[in-house]
Design a protein around this motif. Sequence first.
Motif, PDB file in Angstrom:
ATOM      1  N   ASN A  40     -13.404  21.396   3.753  1.00 62.27           N
ATOM      2  CA  ASN A  40     -13.940  22.468   4.592  1.00 62.27           C
ATOM      3  C   ASN A  40     -15.042  21.845   5.422  1.00 62.27           C
ATOM      4  O   ASN A  40     -15.929  21.183   4.865  1.00 62.27           O
ATOM      5  CB  ASN A  40     -14.550  23.592   3.751  1.00 62.27           C
ATOM      6  N   ALA A  41     -15.011  22.045   6.710  1.00 60.31           N
ATOM      7  CA  ALA A  41     -16.035  21.442   7.564  1.00 60.31           C
ATOM      8  C   ALA A  41     -16.429  22.416   8.666  1.00 60.31           C
ATOM      9  O   ALA A  41     -15.616  23.198   9.143  1.00 60.31           O
ATOM     10  CB  ALA A  41     -15.508  20.158   8.188  1.00 60.31           C
ATOM     11  N   SER A  42     -17.685  22.336   9.043  1.00 57.93           N
ATOM     12  CA  SER A  42     -18.193  23.081  10.187  1.00 57.93           C
ATOM     13  C   SER A  42     -18.747  22.045  11.162  1.00 57.93           C
ATOM     14  O   SER A  42     -19.718  21.355  10.862  1.00 57.93           O
ATOM     15  CB  SER A  42     -19.293  24.052   9.744  1.00 57.93           C
ATOM     16  N   ILE A  43     -18.092  21.914  12.286  1.00 60.45           N
ATOM     17  CA  ILE A  43     -18.427  20.881  13.270  1.00 60.45           C
ATOM     18  C   ILE A  43     -19.025  21.537  14.511  1.00 60.45           C
ATOM     19  O   ILE A  43     -18.451  22.476  15.064  1.00 60.45           O
ATOM     20  CB  ILE A  43     -17.166  20.076  13.675  1.00 60.45           C
ATOM     21  N   ARG A  44     -20.167  21.024  14.929  1.00 61.46           N
ATOM     22  CA  ARG A  44     -20.820  21.523  16.140  1.00 61.46           C
ATOM     23  C   ARG A  44     -20.419  20.642  17.318  1.00 61.46           C
ATOM     24  O   ARG A  44     -20.698  19.447  17.329  1.00 61.46           O
ATOM     25  CB  ARG A  44     -22.338  21.508  15.963  1.00 61.46           C
ATOM     26  N   VAL A  45     -19.758  21.242  18.297  1.00 59.16           N
ATOM     27  CA  VAL A  45     -19.396  20.530  19.518  1.00 59.16           C
ATOM     28  C   VAL A  45     -20.484  20.824  20.533  1.00 59.16           C
ATOM     29  O   VAL A  45     -20.697  21.974  20.921  1.00 59.16           O
ATOM     30  CB  VAL A  45     -18.012  20.978  20.048  1.00 59.16           C
ATOM     31  N   LYS A  46     -21.188  19.776  20.943  1.00 56.84           N
ATOM     32  CA  LYS A  46     -22.321  19.898  21.871  1.00 56.84           C
ATOM     33  C   LYS A  46     -21.897  19.499  23.275  1.00 56.84           C
ATOM     34  O   LYS A  46     -20.850  18.855  23.451  1.00 56.84           O
ATOM     35  CB  LYS A  46     -23.458  19.000  21.399  1.00 56.84           C
ATOM     36  N   PRO A  47     -22.712  19.825  24.269  1.00 56.91           N
ATOM     37  CA  PRO A  47     -22.352  19.468  25.649  1.00 56.91           C
ATOM     38  C   PRO A  47     -22.068  17.978  25.849  1.00 56.91           C
ATOM     39  O   PRO A  47     -21.164  17.630  26.602  1.00 56.91           O
ATOM     40  CB  PRO A  47     -23.583  19.906  26.460  1.00 56.91           C
ATOM     41  N   ILE A  65     -11.239  22.447  19.856  1.00 58.03           N
ATOM     42  CA  ILE A  65     -10.789  22.198  18.485  1.00 58.03           C
ATOM     43  C   ILE A  65     -10.398  20.735  18.327  1.00 58.03           C
ATOM     44  O   ILE A  65     -10.729  20.093  17.325  1.00 58.03           O
ATOM     45  CB  ILE A  65      -9.625  23.140  18.119  1.00 58.03           C
ATOM     46  N   SER A  66      -9.723  20.190  19.304  1.00 54.94           N
ATOM     47  CA  SER A  66      -9.333  18.781  19.272  1.00 54.94           C
ATOM     48  C   SER A  66     -10.565  17.877  19.222  1.00 54.94           C
ATOM     49  O   SER A  66     -10.602  16.899  18.461  1.00 54.94           O
ATOM     50  CB  SER A  66      -8.477  18.453  20.496  1.00 54.94           C
ATOM     51  N   ILE A  67     -11.574  18.197  20.018  1.00 55.63           N
ATOM     52  CA  ILE A  67     -12.830  17.430  19.998  1.00 55.63           C
ATOM     53  C   ILE A  67     -13.465  17.520  18.615  1.00 55.63           C
ATOM     54  O   ILE A  67     -13.929  16.510  18.062  1.00 55.63           O
ATOM     55  CB  ILE A  67     -13.795  17.927  21.097  1.00 55.63           C
ATOM     56  N   ALA A  68     -13.480  18.713  18.022  1.00 56.55           N
ATOM     57  CA  ALA A  68     -14.071  18.903  16.693  1.00 56.55           C
ATOM     58  C   ALA A  68     -13.311  18.089  15.641  1.00 56.55           C
ATOM     59  O   ALA A  68     -13.924  17.474  14.756  1.00 56.55           O
ATOM     60  CB  ALA A  68     -14.080  20.382  16.324  1.00 56.55           C
ATOM     61  N   LYS A  69     -11.986  18.064  15.711  1.00 55.65           N
ATOM     62  CA  LYS A  69     -11.189  17.283  14.756  1.00 55.65           C
ATOM     63  C   LYS A  69     -11.504  15.796  14.875  1.00 55.65           C
ATOM     64  O   LYS A  69     -11.609  15.083  13.870  1.00 55.65           O
ATOM     65  CB  LYS A  69      -9.696  17.534  14.964  1.00 55.65           C
ATOM     66  N   LYS A  70     -11.669  15.311  16.109  1.00 60.08           N
ATOM     67  CA  LYS A  70     -12.014  13.900  16.314  1.00 60.08           C
ATOM     68  C   LYS A  70     -13.404  13.603  15.765  1.00 60.08           C
ATOM     69  O   LYS A  70     -13.629  12.544  15.167  1.00 60.08           O
ATOM     70  CB  LYS A  70     -11.927  13.543  17.799  1.00 60.08           C
ATOM     71  N   LYS A  71     -14.346  14.536  15.955  1.00 59.07           N
ATOM     72  CA  LYS A  71     -15.693  14.349  15.400  1.00 59.07           C
ATOM     73  C   LYS A  71     -15.646  14.321  13.873  1.00 59.07           C
ATOM     74  O   LYS A  71     -16.315  13.501  13.241  1.00 59.07           O
ATOM     75  CB  LYS A  71     -16.637  15.460  15.870  1.00 59.07           C
ATOM     76  N   LEU A  72     -14.849  15.212  13.279  1.00 61.57           N
ATOM     77  CA  LEU A  72     -14.709  15.239  11.823  1.00 61.57           C
ATOM     78  C   LEU A  72     -14.155  13.905  11.324  1.00 61.57           C
ATOM     79  O   LEU A  72     -14.672  13.336  10.351  1.00 61.57           O
ATOM     80  CB  LEU A  72     -13.801  16.387  11.392  1.00 61.57           C
ATOM     81  N   ALA A  73     -13.124  13.386  11.977  1.00 61.61           N
ATOM     82  CA  ALA A  73     -12.533  12.108  11.571  1.00 61.61           C
ATOM     83  C   ALA A  73     -13.560  10.979  11.676  1.00 61.61           C
ATOM     84  O   ALA A  73     -13.675  10.153  10.767  1.00 61.61           O
ATOM     85  CB  ALA A  73     -11.304  11.795  12.430  1.00 61.61           C
ATOM     86  N   ALA A  74     -14.323  10.958  12.763  1.00 64.74           N
ATOM     87  CA  ALA A  74     -15.334   9.908  12.937  1.00 64.74           C
ATOM     88  C   ALA A  74     -16.458  10.047  11.906  1.00 64.74           C
ATOM     89  O   ALA A  74     -16.930   9.048  11.354  1.00 64.74           O
ATOM     90  CB  ALA A  74     -15.905   9.960  14.350  1.00 64.74           C
ATOM     91  N   ASP A  75     -16.867  11.280  11.637  1.00 65.09           N
ATOM     92  CA  ASP A  75     -17.963  11.516  10.684  1.00 65.09           C
ATOM     93  C   ASP A  75     -17.579  11.164   9.258  1.00 65.09           C
ATOM     94  O   ASP A  75     -18.440  10.815   8.448  1.00 65.09           O
ATOM     95  CB  ASP A  75     -18.407  12.983  10.726  1.00 65.09           C
ATOM     96  N   THR A  76     -16.294  11.267   8.922  1.00 61.28           N
ATOM     97  CA  THR A  76     -15.874  11.031   7.541  1.00 61.28           C
ATOM     98  C   THR A  76     -15.184   9.688   7.343  1.00 61.28           C
ATOM     99  O   THR A  76     -14.787   9.364   6.224  1.00 61.28           O
ATOM    100  CB  THR A  76     -14.937  12.156   7.060  1.00 61.28           C
ATOM    101  N   ALA A  77     -15.044   8.904   8.400  1.00 62.66           N
ATOM    102  CA  ALA A  77     -14.403   7.593   8.280  1.00 62.66           C
ATOM    103  C   ALA A  77     -15.255   6.678   7.393  1.00 62.66           C
ATOM    104  O   ALA A  77     -16.487   6.709   7.450  1.00 62.66           O
ATOM    105  CB  ALA A  77     -14.229   6.963   9.664  1.00 62.66           C
TER     106      ALA A  77
END
Length: 87
Positions: A40-47, A65-77
Amino acid sequence: MMNETQLSSFNYQFDTNTGKCLYAQVGLHNESADSTEFVNASIRVKPDDLPEGKDFMQLAMSDLISIAKKKLAADTAVKEDTESTNQ
């Protein structure tokens, strides 16, 4: 094996004085079909996460949503430990 990461929530946060969108908060969920493992993740997409020259109102929710998924992948790599543990 994890299933496809799914959207669980989506919210825009606006500046009440200017009406400008400050960020989008994207909730993502994923679970394994054959176990009790889940994410479960809550990702903040900023400007500054947006493509150059674009703002929140110019992008579809699916783009955010696609940007958030990429951020999640980068944050958890898994990142290589560059510091030596030998002393």
